[in-house]
Design a protein around this motif. Structure first.
Motif, short mmCIF file in Angstrom:
data_model
loop_
_atom_site.label_atom_id
_atom_site.label_comp_id
_atom_site.label_asym_id
_atom_site.label_seq_id
_atom_site.Cartn_x
_atom_site.Cartn_y
_atom_site.Cartn_z
N GLU A 1 -35.98 3.21 -53.21
CA GLU A 1 -36.98 2.40 -52.53
C GLU A 1 -38.39 2.81 -52.95
O GLU A 1 -39.30 1.96 -53.10
CB GLU A 1 -36.82 2.53 -51.02
CG GLU A 1 -37.74 1.63 -50.21
CD GLU A 1 -37.54 0.16 -50.51
OE1 GLU A 1 -38.53 -0.60 -50.43
OE2 GLU A 1 -36.40 -0.23 -50.84
N ARG B 1 -38.99 1.32 -56.42
CA ARG B 1 -39.19 -0.13 -56.33
C ARG B 1 -40.53 -0.48 -55.67
O ARG B 1 -41.21 -1.43 -56.07
CB ARG B 1 -38.04 -0.76 -55.54
CG ARG B 1 -36.72 -0.78 -56.32
CD ARG B 1 -35.57 -1.20 -55.46
NE ARG B 1 -34.32 -1.22 -56.22
CZ ARG B 1 -33.11 -1.35 -55.70
NH1 ARG B 1 -33.00 -1.43 -54.37
NH2 ARG B 1 -32.05 -1.37 -56.46
N ALA B 2 -40.91 0.29 -54.65
CA ALA B 2 -42.20 0.03 -54.00
C ALA B 2 -43.35 0.27 -54.97
O ALA B 2 -44.32 -0.51 -55.04
CB ALA B 2 -42.35 0.92 -52.78
N GLU C 1 -43.10 0.09 -58.18
CA GLU C 1 -43.02 -1.00 -59.16
C GLU C 1 -43.71 -2.25 -58.63
O GLU C 1 -44.50 -2.91 -59.34
CB GLU C 1 -41.56 -1.29 -59.50
CG GLU C 1 -41.36 -2.44 -60.46
CD GLU C 1 -39.89 -2.85 -60.57
OE1 GLU C 1 -39.57 -3.67 -61.44
OE2 GLU C 1 -39.08 -2.36 -59.76
N ARG C 2 -43.43 -2.60 -57.37
CA ARG C 2 -44.05 -3.79 -56.79
C ARG C 2 -45.57 -3.65 -56.72
O ARG C 2 -46.32 -4.60 -57.03
CB ARG C 2 -43.47 -4.05 -55.40
CG ARG C 2 -42.03 -4.53 -55.42
CD ARG C 2 -41.63 -5.06 -54.05
NE ARG C 2 -41.69 -4.02 -53.03
CZ ARG C 2 -40.66 -3.25 -52.70
NH1 ARG C 2 -39.48 -3.39 -53.32
NH2 ARG C 2 -40.77 -2.33 -51.76
N ALA C 3 -46.07 -2.47 -56.31
CA ALA C 3 -47.52 -2.27 -56.21
C ALA C 3 -48.17 -2.38 -57.58
O ALA C 3 -49.25 -3.02 -57.74
CB ALA C 3 -47.81 -0.92 -55.57
N LEU D 1 -47.00 -3.92 -60.29
CA LEU D 1 -46.90 -5.31 -60.78
C LEU D 1 -47.89 -6.21 -60.05
O LEU D 1 -48.47 -7.13 -60.66
CB LEU D 1 -45.48 -5.82 -60.61
CG LEU D 1 -44.41 -5.17 -61.51
CD1 LEU D 1 -43.03 -5.74 -61.18
CD2 LEU D 1 -44.75 -5.39 -62.98
N SER D 2 -48.09 -5.95 -58.75
CA SER D 2 -49.05 -6.76 -58.01
C SER D 2 -50.47 -6.54 -58.53
O SER D 2 -51.26 -7.49 -58.71
CB SER D 2 -48.96 -6.41 -56.52
OG SER D 2 -49.95 -7.14 -55.79
#
Length: 431
Positions: free
Chosen positions: A259, A262-263, A265-267, A269-270
């Motif tokens: 997690e 992935r978190a 990664e999301r930050a 990518l955002s």
């Protein structure tokens, strides 16, 4: 009593030690009666123990009871001897196959009650009365009924075997003392029997004491095995609980790490997505301006050129981008996870070594003391079974060989396995 027609069994007035009619009867505290001489001799054998028992019911007494004459029973026995004893007729009094028969009975043979070593014959209760009533038979030796009366006779002289030859270790008669056994170490057979019975009594007492000791040890061993089984069960249950918690903890940490990746990664990518939109908008604006510049360059109307030149030639504001990493990856994260794996393996290996040592220390029987090693034997290294060698064992292999765990070999505590080190080094080289 005989005139009143009361039928009594002869055995009711016999001493259970000598099997003869009671002589000077005494009654001990448990209620059983014996000849005074018989019970006195029986208890004399137990003087060294200080515990005196009843030959019939086995009840024990401490201290030794004082023997008092049972006058009532003595009077009854005397009257029975004078008036005769009426025995109740019973089929059990007749001899059956395998029983010793009375040698006097002429019709249906009755069961023999005693055998006489002097008469060399067996008698039923009726024909045995003269041995109790007539003074001529008072010195006859009565024994339990036996078919082997001829074995009590000397094969050479046909005399009663009454002497024991200690030199040749067999029974002889008095005539043998003047013949082939002259000068031998001899003693009365009855005296030798008494002495040997005393020895057997001591041996039996020692044997009974040994039996009690062994039974106590057996009980202690059973309790120890039961305690060990219960303790092993509790250890297994606790092991199951702890390892389940460890597995759940590892699973939880794995989920948290996934997690976290992935978190992040999301930050990332955002953040990159915002810059992507700005860059795309800037590129579109630059392309539009480039088209306008082309059109303006081709314009021939000087008034229109000058009016639009200032607007078209104005430079757009560029997007401020942070420093860009050309090849971003999670290689460092993978290396950190590999290091965590190697560290966890080291901890598990060391933990297994510690656990195996504690398990091998649990035992029911204490190990025997090591034997003294001579100088010649000391020159050759001998493996000591039941001990643990950290780092190097007596068989030349690394790790610890633990008895009771088959062929399991654990590495030393805090030492990373070679496979873990190689994998970790390869991952570091890739970085």
């Amino acid at each position: 009593m005989a005139q009143a027609g009361v039928f009594l069994e002869h055995d009711q007035f016999n001493c259970s030690i000598c099997l003869d009619v009671l002589k000077d009867p005494v009654t001990i505290p448990c209620g059983h009666s014996y000849c005074k001489g018989c019970i006195k001799g029986y208890w004399d054998q137990d003087d060294y123990m200080g515990i005196y028992g009843c030959p019939q019911c086995r009840q024990s007494f401490t201290p030794r009871p004082v023997l008092g004459r049972n006058t009532m029973l003595a009077d009854v026995v005397e009257k029975l001897k004078k008036t005769g004893l009426h025995t109740a007729p019973s089929e059990e009094s007749y001899a059956e196959p395998g029983d010793v028969e009375c040698d006097v009975c002429t019709e249906r043979k009755k069961k023999a009650f005693k055998s006489c070593l002097v008469c060399l014959a067996s008698f039923c209760e009726t024909h045995l009365r003269p041995h109790y009533e007539s003074p001529a038979f008072q010195k006859h030796k009565l024994v339990p009924p036996t078919k082997k009366l001829h074995e009590n006779l000397c094969a050479h002289h046909d005399k009663l075997l009454e002497v024991f030859c200690r030199t040749d270790q067999h029974c002889i008669c008095y005539l043998c003392l003047t013949d082939e056994h002259k000068g031998h170490d001899t003693i009365l057979a009855a005296t030798e029997m008494t002495q040997r019975k005393n020895e057997l009594g001591e041996m039996q007492s020692a044997s009974q004491q040994k039996i009690q000791e062994r039974e106590k040890e057996l009980q202690e061993l059973r309790q120890a095995t039961q305690s060990l089984s219960l303790s092993a069960k509790a250890a297994i249950e606790e092991t199951e609980r702890i390892f389940t918690e460890l597995v759940c903890s590892i699973e939880r940490r794995r989920t948290e790490v996934k997690e976290l990746i992935r978190a992040h990664e999301r930050a990332a990518l955002s953040q990159a997505g915002g810059f992507l939109q700005q860059l795309e908008q800037e590129i579109a604006d630059l392309k539009k301006r480039d088209a306008q510049l082309g059109q303006l360059f081709q314009t021939e109307d000087h008034i229109s050129f000058l009016q639009n030149c200032q607007t078209v030639c104005a430079q757009p504001v560029p997007v401020e981008l942070p420093k860009m990493i050309t090849d971003p990856n999670f290689g460092a994260v993978i290396a950190a996870i590999s290091e965590f794996q190697a560290l966890l393996e080291d901890v598990c290996q060391g933990g297994f070594v510690n656990i195996s040592e504690k398990v091998s220390d649990v035992a029911i029987m204490q190990p025997e003391k090591p034997k003294i090693i001579t100088e010649s034997a000391a020159a050759v290294p001998t493996p000591v079974f039941g001990s643990h060698f950290v780092g190097q064992n007596p068989f030349g292999t690394s790790g610890v060989t633990t008895p009771g765990f088959g062929a399991f070999t654990f590495s030393s505590y805090g030492t990373r396995s070679s496979g873990s080190r190689q994998r970790l080094q390869q991952r570091r080289r890739r970085r």
